[in-house]
Design an enzyme around this catalytic site. Structure first.
Site, PDB file in Angstrom:
ATOM      1  N   GLN A   1      -8.834 -59.725  63.299  1.00 39.07           N
ATOM      2  CA  GLN A   1      -9.714 -58.789  64.016  1.00 39.07           C
ATOM      3  C   GLN A   1      -9.896 -57.458  63.288  1.00 39.07           C
ATOM      4  O   GLN A   1     -10.776 -56.680  63.623  1.00 39.07           O
ATOM      5  CB  GLN A   1      -9.182 -58.527  65.436  1.00 39.07           C
ATOM      6  CG  GLN A   1      -9.310 -59.746  66.337  1.00 39.07           C
ATOM      7  CD  GLN A   1      -8.807 -59.439  67.726  1.00 39.07           C
ATOM      8  OE1 GLN A   1      -7.618 -59.437  67.968  1.00 39.07           O
ATOM      9  NE2 GLN A   1      -9.712 -59.151  68.637  1.00 39.07           N
TER      10      GLN A   1
ATOM     11  N   GLY B   1      -3.574 -56.299  72.770  1.00 39.54           N
ATOM     12  CA  GLY B   1      -3.180 -57.158  71.661  1.00 39.54           C
ATOM     13  C   GLY B   1      -4.266 -57.178  70.614  1.00 39.54           C
ATOM     14  O   GLY B   1      -5.444 -56.966  70.937  1.00 39.54           O
TER      15      GLY B   1
ATOM     16  N   GLU C   1      -3.715 -64.024  71.394  1.00 39.24           N
ATOM     17  CA  GLU C   1      -3.646 -63.564  70.000  1.00 39.24           C
ATOM     18  C   GLU C   1      -3.328 -64.715  69.057  1.00 39.24           C
ATOM     19  O   GLU C   1      -3.855 -64.788  67.953  1.00 39.24           O
ATOM     20  CB  GLU C   1      -2.603 -62.445  69.850  1.00 39.24           C
ATOM     21  CG  GLU C   1      -2.888 -61.193  70.671  1.00 39.24           C
ATOM     22  CD  GLU C   1      -4.309 -60.681  70.533  1.00 39.24           C
ATOM     23  OE1 GLU C   1      -4.911 -60.827  69.444  1.00 39.24           O
ATOM     24  OE2 GLU C   1      -4.843 -60.155  71.528  1.00 39.24           O
TER      25      GLU C   1
ATOM     26  N   HIS D   1      -6.310 -66.571  67.905  1.00 38.90           N
ATOM     27  CA  HIS D   1      -7.086 -65.903  66.850  1.00 38.90           C
ATOM     28  C   HIS D   1      -6.637 -66.351  65.457  1.00 38.90           C
ATOM     29  O   HIS D   1      -7.441 -66.399  64.526  1.00 38.90           O
ATOM     30  CB  HIS D   1      -6.914 -64.378  66.940  1.00 38.90           C
ATOM     31  CG  HIS D   1      -7.829 -63.707  67.919  1.00 38.90           C
ATOM     32  ND1 HIS D   1      -9.204 -63.802  67.851  1.00 38.90           N
ATOM     33  CD2 HIS D   1      -7.570 -62.902  68.988  1.00 38.90           C
ATOM     34  CE1 HIS D   1      -9.741 -63.090  68.834  1.00 38.90           C
ATOM     35  NE2 HIS D   1      -8.776 -62.544  69.543  1.00 38.90           N
TER      36      HIS D   1
ATOM     37  N   CYS E   1     -11.479 -59.360  75.137  1.00 44.32           N
ATOM     38  CA  CYS E   1     -11.097 -59.383  73.728  1.00 44.32           C
ATOM     39  C   CYS E   1     -11.742 -58.189  73.040  1.00 44.32           C
ATOM     40  O   CYS E   1     -12.912 -57.894  73.289  1.00 44.32           O
ATOM     41  CB  CYS E   1     -11.588 -60.690  73.098  1.00 44.32           C
ATOM     42  SG  CYS E   1     -11.185 -60.845  71.354  1.00 44.32           S
ATOM     43  N   LEU E   2     -10.988 -57.510  72.181  1.00 39.64           N
ATOM     44  CA  LEU E   2     -11.541 -56.349  71.472  1.00 39.64           C
ATOM     45  C   LEU E   2     -12.729 -56.746  70.593  1.00 39.64           C
ATOM     46  O   LEU E   2     -13.552 -55.904  70.261  1.00 39.64           O
ATOM     47  CB  LEU E   2     -10.458 -55.675  70.616  1.00 39.64           C
ATOM     48  CG  LEU E   2      -9.322 -55.006  71.410  1.00 39.64           C
ATOM     49  CD1 LEU E   2      -8.301 -54.392  70.475  1.00 39.64           C
ATOM     50  CD2 LEU E   2      -9.876 -53.965  72.371  1.00 39.64           C
TER      51      LEU E   2
HETATM   52 ZN    ZN Z   1      -9.015 -61.380  71.185  1.00 38.98          ZN
END
Ligand code: ZN
Length: 159
Positions: free
Chosen positions: A51, A46, A131, A134, A88-89
């Site tokens: 991001q 996700g 997500e 965020h 998390c990316l």
């Molecule tokens: Zn994340």
């Protein structure tokens, strides 16, 4: 295929609240395509607009059942509880245990502006909640009850 730079948690931008999407135009579609490419390239499940540096209320999720795009999403209903690992990316290599609802009902617009409703359970529900957070500037580290230690991460690698 176009990859965008992923904003990391050190960047204060990640803490900003995203604004609603108003135009369902080619620019939005390019953003959505790039977000998916960037997510797959980084092996994520996700990614949210913020991001990739775009403060709009949009995220995409693919937990193995295909890609879904969520624009201006609202979580209508949360039920049950699941406790599991999350990463998390924007925080590469870090994982923590987070309690999330087991089931959610989400309402969102697709890339053409059409509203849809979806029920999600298990991992997809976790990804949607992650997500969604965020969009309001929250990250999983705010609510984790245990960040995995180096030792625990090594154990996971060996499994
Ligand atoms: Zn994340």
């Amino acid at each position: 295929m176009a990859l965008r730079n992923i904003v990391t948690e050190r960047d204060p931008m990640l803490r900003k609240v995203s604004r609603p999407v108003e135009k369902f135009d080619r620019r939005l579609w390019t953003l959505l395509d790039d977000m998916a490419d960037t997510m797959y390239d980084a092996d994520g499940c996700g990614i949210a607009g913020v991001q990739v540096g775009v403060l709009r209320r949009v995220f995409v999720v693919d937990t193995g059942e295909g890609l879904t795009e969520y624009i201006n999403p609202e979580i209508l209903c949360r039920s049950g509880e699941q406790d599991g690992m999350e990463g998390c990316l924007s925080s590469p290599g870090e994982y923590g245990l987070v309690v999330r609802p087991e089931k959610v009902t989400v309402r969102a617009q697709d890339r053409h502006g059409e509203w849809f409703e979806q029920e999600a359970e298990g991992l997809p529900a976790r990804a949607i909640c992650h997500e969604y957070d965020h969009l309001d500037g929250h990250i999983f580290k705010d609510i984790t009850h245990h960040m995995l230690t180096e030792e625990e991460l090594q154990k996971l690698d060996e499994e």
